[in-house]
Write a protein that holds these residues in place. Structure first.
Motif, short mmCIF file in Angstrom:
data_model
loop_
_atom_site.label_atom_id
_atom_site.label_comp_id
_atom_site.label_asym_id
_atom_site.label_seq_id
_atom_site.Cartn_x
_atom_site.Cartn_y
_atom_site.Cartn_z
N GLY A 316 133.46 -19.40 -25.55
CA GLY A 316 134.50 -20.18 -26.21
C GLY A 316 133.96 -21.40 -26.93
N SER A 317 132.70 -21.36 -27.34
CA SER A 317 132.07 -22.49 -28.01
C SER A 317 132.47 -22.55 -29.49
CB SER A 317 130.55 -22.40 -27.90
OG SER A 317 130.15 -22.38 -26.54
N ARG A 318 132.24 -23.69 -30.09
CA ARG A 318 132.61 -23.88 -31.49
C ARG A 318 131.80 -22.98 -32.40
NH1 ARG A 318 132.02 -29.30 -35.34
NH2 ARG A 318 132.68 -28.24 -37.26
N LEU A 319 132.47 -22.37 -33.37
CA LEU A 319 131.80 -21.55 -34.37
C LEU A 319 131.46 -22.41 -35.59
CD1 LEU A 319 134.12 -18.42 -34.16
CD2 LEU A 319 131.77 -18.57 -33.32
N PRO A 320 130.44 -22.02 -36.33
CA PRO A 320 130.07 -22.82 -37.51
C PRO A 320 131.05 -22.60 -38.65
CG PRO A 320 128.71 -20.86 -37.39
CD PRO A 320 129.53 -20.88 -36.12
N ASP A 321 131.05 -23.54 -39.59
CA ASP A 321 131.86 -23.41 -40.80
C ASP A 321 131.13 -22.62 -41.88
OD1 ASP A 321 133.97 -25.18 -39.78
OD2 ASP A 321 132.44 -26.74 -40.01
N LEU A 322 129.80 -22.55 -41.75
CA LEU A 322 128.98 -21.84 -42.73
C LEU A 322 127.70 -21.39 -42.06
CD1 LEU A 322 128.27 -21.00 -45.70
CD2 LEU A 322 127.28 -23.31 -45.97
N ILE A 323 127.28 -20.16 -42.36
CA ILE A 323 126.00 -19.63 -41.88
C ILE A 323 125.08 -19.46 -43.08
CG2 ILE A 323 124.81 -17.68 -40.78
CD1 ILE A 323 127.40 -17.17 -39.21
N LEU A 324 123.88 -20.00 -42.98
CA LEU A 324 122.88 -19.86 -44.03
C LEU A 324 121.74 -18.98 -43.53
CD1 LEU A 324 122.67 -23.53 -45.38
CD2 LEU A 324 123.88 -21.60 -46.40
N ILE A 325 121.35 -18.02 -44.35
CA ILE A 325 120.27 -17.10 -44.01
C ILE A 325 119.11 -17.34 -44.96
CG2 ILE A 325 119.60 -14.68 -43.71
CD1 ILE A 325 121.81 -15.56 -41.83
N ASP A 326 117.91 -17.49 -44.43
CA ASP A 326 116.72 -17.61 -45.29
C ASP A 326 116.38 -16.21 -45.79
OD1 ASP A 326 113.92 -17.68 -46.17
OD2 ASP A 326 113.93 -19.70 -45.37
N GLY A 327 116.86 -15.88 -46.97
CA GLY A 327 116.63 -14.55 -47.51
C GLY A 327 117.62 -14.22 -48.60
N GLY A 328 117.53 -12.98 -49.08
CA GLY A 328 118.37 -12.54 -50.19
C GLY A 328 119.54 -11.67 -49.77
N VAL A 349 128.94 -16.61 -45.19
CA VAL A 349 127.50 -16.44 -45.06
C VAL A 349 126.87 -16.53 -46.45
CG1 VAL A 349 125.61 -14.95 -44.27
CG2 VAL A 349 127.82 -14.92 -43.07
N ALA A 350 125.85 -17.34 -46.59
CA ALA A 350 125.14 -17.49 -47.87
C ALA A 350 123.65 -17.34 -47.65
CB ALA A 350 125.46 -18.85 -48.50
N GLY A 351 122.95 -16.90 -48.68
CA GLY A 351 121.50 -16.70 -48.60
C GLY A 351 120.75 -17.77 -49.36
N MET A 352 119.75 -18.36 -48.71
CA MET A 352 118.89 -19.36 -49.35
C MET A 352 117.65 -18.63 -49.88
SD MET A 352 119.14 -22.48 -46.57
CE MET A 352 118.50 -21.45 -45.23
N VAL A 353 117.55 -18.52 -51.20
CA VAL A 353 116.50 -17.73 -51.84
C VAL A 353 115.40 -18.66 -52.33
CG1 VAL A 353 115.98 -16.03 -53.62
CG2 VAL A 353 118.23 -16.05 -52.52
N LYS A 354 114.13 -18.28 -52.08
CA LYS A 354 112.98 -19.08 -52.50
C LYS A 354 112.40 -18.55 -53.80
CE LYS A 354 111.55 -20.24 -47.77
NZ LYS A 354 110.49 -20.07 -46.76
N ASP A 355 111.65 -19.40 -54.50
CA ASP A 355 110.93 -18.95 -55.69
C ASP A 355 109.55 -18.47 -55.30
OD1 ASP A 355 109.37 -21.21 -55.23
OD2 ASP A 355 110.25 -22.38 -56.86
N GLN A 356 108.71 -18.17 -56.28
CA GLN A 356 107.39 -17.62 -56.00
C GLN A 356 106.46 -18.64 -55.33
OE1 GLN A 356 105.53 -16.56 -59.71
NE2 GLN A 356 105.94 -18.54 -60.68
N HIS A 357 106.84 -19.90 -55.36
CA HIS A 357 106.05 -20.94 -54.71
C HIS A 357 106.62 -21.30 -53.33
CE1 HIS A 357 103.86 -21.41 -58.44
NE2 HIS A 357 105.00 -21.63 -59.09
N HIS A 358 107.55 -20.46 -52.85
CA HIS A 358 108.16 -20.64 -51.52
C HIS A 358 108.98 -21.93 -51.43
CE1 HIS A 358 105.75 -17.24 -50.24
NE2 HIS A 358 104.68 -17.86 -50.68
N ARG A 359 109.57 -22.33 -52.55
CA ARG A 359 110.46 -23.48 -52.56
C ARG A 359 111.88 -23.01 -52.78
NH1 ARG A 359 106.78 -26.80 -56.81
NH2 ARG A 359 107.42 -24.96 -57.97
#
Length: 465
Positions: A316-328, A349-359
């Motif tokens: 019964g714990s609090r759920l997040p308002d947003l989930i971020l995934i490191d990926g596409g 759910v949203a994906g955090m996408v990196k460029d070719q320099h891993h940024r």
């Protein structure tokens, strides 16, 4: 210029690092508070690497002690002692009829002399202070580069309230600056040409339009801009901006996930939590993947998402308002499938996408790239979250990796024993840098071509991100 660095520096410049124990000269972008001496910055990385290679090549010829002494003097801008030494050695070897060795000494100096001439490195007693600025809102960041012998010895940055104009603020700042006892007036004070300032011959104010002096001013401006970007983040405003960009209520609680593995072995995941735009480290979690065999990032993401949120539902714990995934898209779809199909949860759910320099490059949400300015608070928050979850999972992975008996990725490569491993780590500093090095550079260190090619293959296949 040789100095002991006491503070942090930016990663955008190339420096030469002269370590004493062991005696190694290398190129770096990070200046640490260690016992090494640093020289720079240099015009670009290629110039710095060429100079490093040339000076390193003298070590077996001169011996470690004499090499260290001459490197210190040479990098300080006094080239004559090294020239005299190499010329003397060349003449001695020629007298002994050791013409090949004599030619080696001659060629080394000729290459160094050519590089010096091409870069116009001239030791000078002229002292110069270069100033830059960057404005944000009603604040202005003013920076100073202290230049001696055409090398930046020190940098400072202060942020003050912007007055009636930038010119008025700059002039008032300069007056106060040189009234301080520890700020001696230099030969030249270099200021941005974009400002409308009355010439001050008494204090040698100049607004150069080209050459080394203009380049120094541009560096000062770039430094100021970087200080504005890295100013303290307004977390709550960043969260509101992120919610607006995604079309959801402000996500006051965000949970972010990232995976790491070594060719399918030691597969782990980690989660970090941000509340109101600030990390909540007491809620961070580490996961050893239990059900996945081999290198299956999607399956690993499904497992950790199910374990995390089935537990929250059970307690019964609090759920997040947003989930971020490191990926596409693949990782995002994997997470959404578990949440919606198995757990009946509708969490964005949203994906955090990196460029070719891993940024951090962009945010993926509902199959679309979210338009975010890279200087915006929302994008800076995303970058901070992605860097933090990556740091956390890599730290956990390395802990697991060492406990499982792997001292390093290098230990898995045939032909890389303790001595070669030490040489590689001494030269490159970290596994990631070794992985990025061309085979030819590895061979230069005395590693057989076949072993170097295999090492490059193993590291390129490993998940180092």
């Amino acid at each position: 210029m040789i100095r002991k660095q006491k503070g942090r520096d930016l990663k955008v410049y190339a420096y030469l690092k002269l370590a004493i124990k062991p005696a190694v000269l290398s190129v770096t972008t990070m200046i640490s508070a260690d016992e090494a001496a640093y020289s720079g910055p240099y015009p670009d990385f290629k110039v710095a690497q060429t100079l490093s290679d040339l000076l390193e090549g003298l070590k077996p010829l001169l011996g470690t002690d004499q090499w260290l002494q001459n490197c210190h003097v040479f990098l300080a801008g006094d080239y004559q002692p090294l020239q005299m030494l190499l010329t003397q050695r060349m003449q001695q070897e020629a007298t002994k009829l050791n013409f090949e060795l004599a030619a080696t000494y001659r060629n080394h100096w000729q290459k160094l002399a050519t590089l010096i001439e091409q870069q116009h490195w001239v030791a000078t007693k002229v002292s110069q202070d270069a100033f830059g600025y960057a404005v944000k809102g009603n604040q202005i960041c003013l920076t100073t580069l202290f230049i001696r012998q055409e090398s930046i010895q020190q940098r400072t940055a202060v942020t003050v309230k912007l007055q009636t104009s930038i010119e008025q603020t700059m002039k008032a700042y300069l007056t106060r600056f040189y009234q301080q006892k520890n700020h001696l007036t230099p030969t030249n004070v270099l200021l941005p040409k974009e400002l409308t300032l009355a010439t001050d011959r008494e204090h040698n104010w100049q607004q150069p339009e080209h050459g080394f002096q203009r380049g120094a001013v541009l560096l000062a401006i770039k430094f100021a801009q970087s200080q504005v970007v890295t100013a303290k983040l307004d977390g709550q405003q960043a969260v509101r901006d992120l919610g607006t960009a995604l079309g959801i209520p402000a996500p006051t609680r965000i949970e972010a996930f990232d995976n790491s593995n070594l060719q399918g072995a030691d597969l782990v995941s980690a989660m970090v939590v941000f509340e109101h735009g600030r990390p909540l480290k007491s809620n961070y979690r580490k996961y050893k993947i239990k059900t996945v065999i081999g290198q299956d990032d999607y399956a690993a993401m499904r497992e950790v998402i199910y374990r995390r949120y089935s537990r929250l539902l059970k307690t019964g714990s609090r759920l997040p308002d947003l989930i971020l995934i490191d990926g596409g898209p693949g990782q995002v779809t994997a997470a959404q499938g578990v949440l919606e199909d198995q757990l009946g949860l509708l969490i964005p759910v949203a994906g955090m996408v990196k460029d070719q320099h891993h940024r951090t490059d962009h945010l993926l949400f509902s199959g679309q790239i979210v338009p975010l300015e890279k200087t915006s608070l929302a994008f800076r928050l995303l970058t901070q979250i992605q860097n933090e979850v990556h740091r956390f999972v890599i730290t956990y992975f390395r802990q697991r990796h060492e406990k499982s008996g792997f001292a390093s990725l290098l230990d898995t490569v045939p032909g890389i024993g303790p001595k070669r491993k030490q040489v590689l780590l001494r030269q490159f500093g970290a596994i990631e840098q070794i992985a990025a090095a061309p085979v030819a550079e590895l061979v230069k260190l005395g590693i057989p071509t076949a072993v170097a090619e295999n090492l490059n293959k193993v590291l390129s296949q490993a998940n180092l991100d």
